[in-house]
Design an enzyme around this catalytic site. Sequence first.
Site, mmCIF file in Angstrom:
data_model
loop_
_atom_site.group_PDB
_atom_site.id
_atom_site.type_symbol
_atom_site.label_atom_id
_atom_site.label_comp_id
_atom_site.label_asym_id
_atom_site.label_seq_id
_atom_site.Cartn_x
_atom_site.Cartn_y
_atom_site.Cartn_z
ATOM 1 N N GLY A 166 0.844 -1.187 0.000
ATOM 2 C CA GLY A 166 0.000 0.000 0.000
ATOM 3 C C GLY A 166 0.878 1.236 0.000
ATOM 4 O O GLY A 166 0.680 2.169 -0.755
ATOM 5 N N ALA A 167 1.862 1.204 0.887
ATOM 6 C CA ALA A 167 2.801 2.307 0.995
ATOM 7 C C ALA A 167 4.038 1.790 1.713
ATOM 8 O O ALA A 167 4.010 0.720 2.319
ATOM 9 C CB ALA A 167 2.189 3.471 1.772
ATOM 10 N N MET A 168 5.119 2.562 1.635
ATOM 11 C CA MET A 168 6.376 2.089 2.230
ATOM 12 C C MET A 168 7.103 3.278 2.835
ATOM 13 O O MET A 168 7.239 4.317 2.206
ATOM 14 C CB MET A 168 7.216 1.406 1.143
ATOM 15 C CG MET A 168 8.564 0.918 1.620
ATOM 16 S SD MET A 168 8.414 -0.421 2.852
ATOM 17 C CE MET A 168 9.962 -0.215 3.729
ATOM 18 N N GLU A 169 7.606 3.051 4.052
ATOM 19 C CA GLU A 169 8.124 4.148 4.865
ATOM 20 C C GLU A 169 9.586 4.479 4.632
ATOM 21 O O GLU A 169 10.220 5.065 5.517
ATOM 22 C CB GLU A 169 7.947 3.773 6.342
ATOM 23 C CG GLU A 169 8.822 2.590 6.829
ATOM 24 C CD GLU A 169 8.144 1.226 6.749
ATOM 25 O OE1 GLU A 169 7.170 1.116 5.975
ATOM 26 O OE2 GLU A 169 8.575 0.297 7.438
ATOM 27 N N ASN A 170 10.164 4.156 3.470
ATOM 28 C CA ASN A 170 11.581 4.423 3.237
ATOM 29 C C ASN A 170 11.992 5.743 3.898
ATOM 30 O O ASN A 170 11.303 6.749 3.765
ATOM 31 C CB ASN A 170 11.863 4.525 1.740
ATOM 32 C CG ASN A 170 11.269 3.373 0.989
ATOM 33 O OD1 ASN A 170 11.576 2.232 1.253
ATOM 34 N ND2 ASN A 170 10.364 3.677 0.056
ATOM 35 N N HIS A 217 6.464 5.471 11.227
ATOM 36 C CA HIS A 217 7.580 4.540 10.985
ATOM 37 C C HIS A 217 8.931 5.245 10.932
ATOM 38 O O HIS A 217 9.961 4.607 11.126
ATOM 39 C CB HIS A 217 7.390 3.856 9.629
ATOM 40 C CG HIS A 217 6.600 2.587 9.665
ATOM 41 N ND1 HIS A 217 6.801 1.596 10.604
ATOM 42 C CD2 HIS A 217 5.632 2.123 8.840
ATOM 43 C CE1 HIS A 217 5.967 0.589 10.342
ATOM 44 N NE2 HIS A 217 5.250 0.891 9.286
ATOM 45 N N HIS A 235 0.702 6.650 9.207
ATOM 46 C CA HIS A 235 1.369 5.360 9.410
ATOM 47 C C HIS A 235 2.837 5.428 8.963
ATOM 48 O O HIS A 235 3.742 5.062 9.708
ATOM 49 C CB HIS A 235 0.597 4.304 8.617
ATOM 50 C CG HIS A 235 1.105 2.916 8.774
ATOM 51 N ND1 HIS A 235 0.501 2.001 9.605
ATOM 52 C CD2 HIS A 235 2.150 2.270 8.214
ATOM 53 C CE1 HIS A 235 1.156 0.854 9.551
ATOM 54 N NE2 HIS A 235 2.162 0.991 8.698
ATOM 55 N N GLU A 236 3.047 5.926 7.760
ATOM 56 C CA GLU A 236 4.418 5.932 7.232
ATOM 57 C C GLU A 236 5.293 6.929 7.992
ATOM 58 O O GLU A 236 6.489 6.696 8.182
ATOM 59 C CB GLU A 236 4.421 6.244 5.728
ATOM 60 C CG GLU A 236 3.533 5.329 4.874
ATOM 61 C CD GLU A 236 3.698 3.845 5.155
ATOM 62 O OE1 GLU A 236 4.807 3.408 5.496
ATOM 63 O OE2 GLU A 236 2.688 3.110 5.059
#
Length: 1025
Positions: free
Chosen positions: A411-415, A451, A447-448
């Site tokens: 869905g999404a990524m917290e890089n 993180h 959310h991201e």
Amino acid sequence: MESTGREQLDLETDTPPPHNIIFRKYRGCYVSRGIGLLLGVFFVSALLVTGLLVYYVAPHPPPAPPPASKPPLLSYQPLITTSPTSPISASTTSTSTTTTPASVEDAVTITKGGMTSQPLGAEPEGITDERESETKKGSPRLPRALRPLHYLVRLQPLINGNFTILGYVEVEMEVLEATSNITLHIADIITHNDTVKLRAAQDPTGPGLAIAAHQFDSEREFYVAHLNETLQPGDKYVLSMHFIGLLNDMMKGFYRSSYRHADGTVTWLAATQFQATDARRAFPCFDEPGLKATFEVHLARQSNMTSLSNMPVKETIPMEDQEGWLWDQYHTTVPMSTYLLAFVVSDFVNLNTVINDKILFRVWARSSAIRQAYYALDVGPRMLTHFVNFFSQPYPLPKLDMIAIPDFAAGAMENWGLAMYREILMLYDPRVSSAYNKQLVASVVGHELAHQWFGNLVTPRWWTDIWLNEGFASYLEYTGVDHVEPSWKIMEQFVLNRIQGMFTADSLASSHPIRHNAEHADKIAYDKGSSIIRMMSHFLGEAAFRRGLTEYLHRFKYDNAEQDDLWRHLTKAAHEAGTLPLNLTVKTIMDTWTLQMGYPVIKVERSADGTSATVSQERFLLVKDDNADDTHDYKWWVPLTYTGQDQPDFSQTQAKVWMKDSEAQVTVTSLPPKDHWVIFNLQQTGYYRVNYDDHNWNLLIQQLLTDHRAIATVNRAQIIDDALDLARAGRLPYSTALEVTTYLPVEKDFVPWAAAFENIAFLTDMLKDTAAYGAFRNYLLDILVPLYDSVGFQDRETDLLLDKYKRQKALSWACRLEHPDCLHNATTSYASWMANPDINSISPNLKSTVYCHAIAEGGEHEWTFAWQQYVAANVGSEKVTLLRAMGCTRRPWLLSKYLEMAFTPDSGIRKQDALTVFNAIANNDVGRQLAWVFLQDHWDDIYDFVERVPMRMIRSACRKFKTEHHLKELVEFYEAHSHQLPHNALDMAQLLEEVTGNVAWLKNHYDEVLAWLESQGHAYMLPSH
Ligand SMILES: [Zn+2]
């Protein structure tokens, strides 16, 4: 990571595929046989006749080792070429409208095996590794003899060429234990032995150390350099190599994505998704979360594009000998894990702001969608500031970019410093998208950003603790949203979205503990994780909870930790605050929630005068299996909170009584007299269900019927959900549970209604094609019509978010129950849109209901109109709403056509959306059997190229099965294919348990529910005279 899409508020739910889907049974010819053969030959040559490839693309002889300070530019020639033998030419790739993407797919199909780090050098015989025994697929660990300190990563992705990546990596390592080999991860990368160099760190220009043998272990994705000498602890070395990778279309590693302009032209971009173990597909590295290092990244790009990475650009310099190409050289990162590294090369544009004069905050999207990024730009910086304050820890990077990628598996990524999103989770257009889409954007951004601290700054040492990352981010996103949108009552919604949605899956005997050995976090990690963290924040108290977190983050920043480290800091903070008895630790409590699966049901049985109660705990199982061989004694440390009718106070959420994991029951005193109700688990902060004696249930039902507002909103939702699931599990008569729902005609709040609908959905699925359905439907309309009439068919200016949700639910259910006025409104709204396609006056919040039911009531004309609108739509949420709605048609031939389209490349449906279409069809009563047959007929194609998707499709097609016949089909299907699903044994066990439960439900409860409906005046037999 936000690994799955959020559940929709309407009747359709789905989960996006974690990986894309490639079907090789193409309709039509997208690649000529000649080109396919050529590609095959090209890559086979690369593998077998390495000399040719090396001569063609590699420096010859290999370049001198680059000095650590200023490495030379890559000396590879790019593979962009207009030669007639070239499989893909640059000029057609960037402008082609149809053929190129498909032919590229074929290229990858053909080379898939070949690109998996094959040995190019002689493989030494009999080489073993100290970790040889740990060859279990999924998590082979690297030896611990070395630790990486610093990487230089230089990549030239040929986005507008043939999608290769020309790469160079240097990694500086410290020797921890004497060793004569160097092992790191590599996957889907071709390197050549001659380019691999090893030098002492203090002697970067010296002759280096000889490498005796190169070993590639494709199973474990290892590269091993075997040395003639032994490296000594404390010494530092630099390993370097040149390599060739591929911008794959699998949405993992460094991959390619594309989008189409209004005129049909296609533009390509490259992005990354490394969690959990795919950084090794972009460059060779020590690809484990515990092996943190600093990274200096150099990305090559053409001058009309932009590159992004975790840090800001330090310097941009022209590329020697390659006109129009530039190197972006990035500042060195802070110490971080490989899975959080990120790269993007695109022609996207941004909106930006600066937070407190020091953090540059940008949001990126394709230029025609950038206007939809204003909301993310609005909430993102405010949330970042919220988390800085919440954690009392600064955000450590000078910038944060967020980017919406057209193809994104997660869905999404917290890089770190470069968060990536599916478009639908970052972009929001108030004219087109619903209120729920807006909440999704706020939640996922929250959310991201959470993180960035929880996961990025402090990282689990190994994937067993990944639930800490996801559980915390999934809880903290609620605090972020509550901060930026206080009117949304997001904390009330938590019980619906996280706890009640989780309870059903976690009440299977085949559930699993939250802490378990898996690289990918699942629903248990996200939903149960966040639920027990919320429980903890309540029993510790908000202040102690935050203080413990802050100290934990401070102690382990730029480092790794395990759950026990966190428990220790929380215990200390709670003891100092006096919110936890000194002889009790957080670990003692939380181990019972994280190391064993499931959760308890608390039974409250009051004494004859009511003033005391015996409270017992037992594991809650939906289906009790007396023959089960699980002999574990399931008991938890349970924080008991409660209030009574004499002095109701729903705000006291710290434990009044602790029930120990050694106690089967405790006695609670000071309760009100027997004619006053008690309620346990205030605000549903505890992750457990509550059952009462009959008398207390009746008191609660009377209270709901006379003045339901005397009970807190969240606890009304809890009572409904507990009652109906207790009945489903055979722990409460359905007559009592259904009696609870009879007060609903006076209920005005969204949260209790939503809890009711979730349970009604199960009953509807069970009864849908039984003789009792008509009576059941009439009862539902009885309780629903007052709500339907009160909300109306139009949004109002004064609506709060939960008012909009309430209307959406009410209308969705009224149409689903075939309420004539609802169906009429839906079809006429849709018809006026069809009559004037440029003006869509349907409220964004009602689109899913209107589209779905208008298409269900209509025929080909309505369906085709939806398809045309889907193709034309520029907003991700509109596309998804239309995709789901097209699955609502009742015409089998349209459903069959739609299924085929979803799995045909270039049909117009993105691969990431194929599962959305499949789910929509499987959710449709007319489509379910079609979907199940399609899945079986095309199993080989489906199975071939995807990892977790086939299991999701099986689940989607079969989870509503409720007959012995279908159960048998599912069992036989699994028997025939279990060898192809070795990693899904648990998923399959859960699905079989659910279906078995459905079959048993009909046998055990059908008559009981029917009898209650008849007692309410809803007879199912027609009068015979
Ligand atoms: Zn996450």
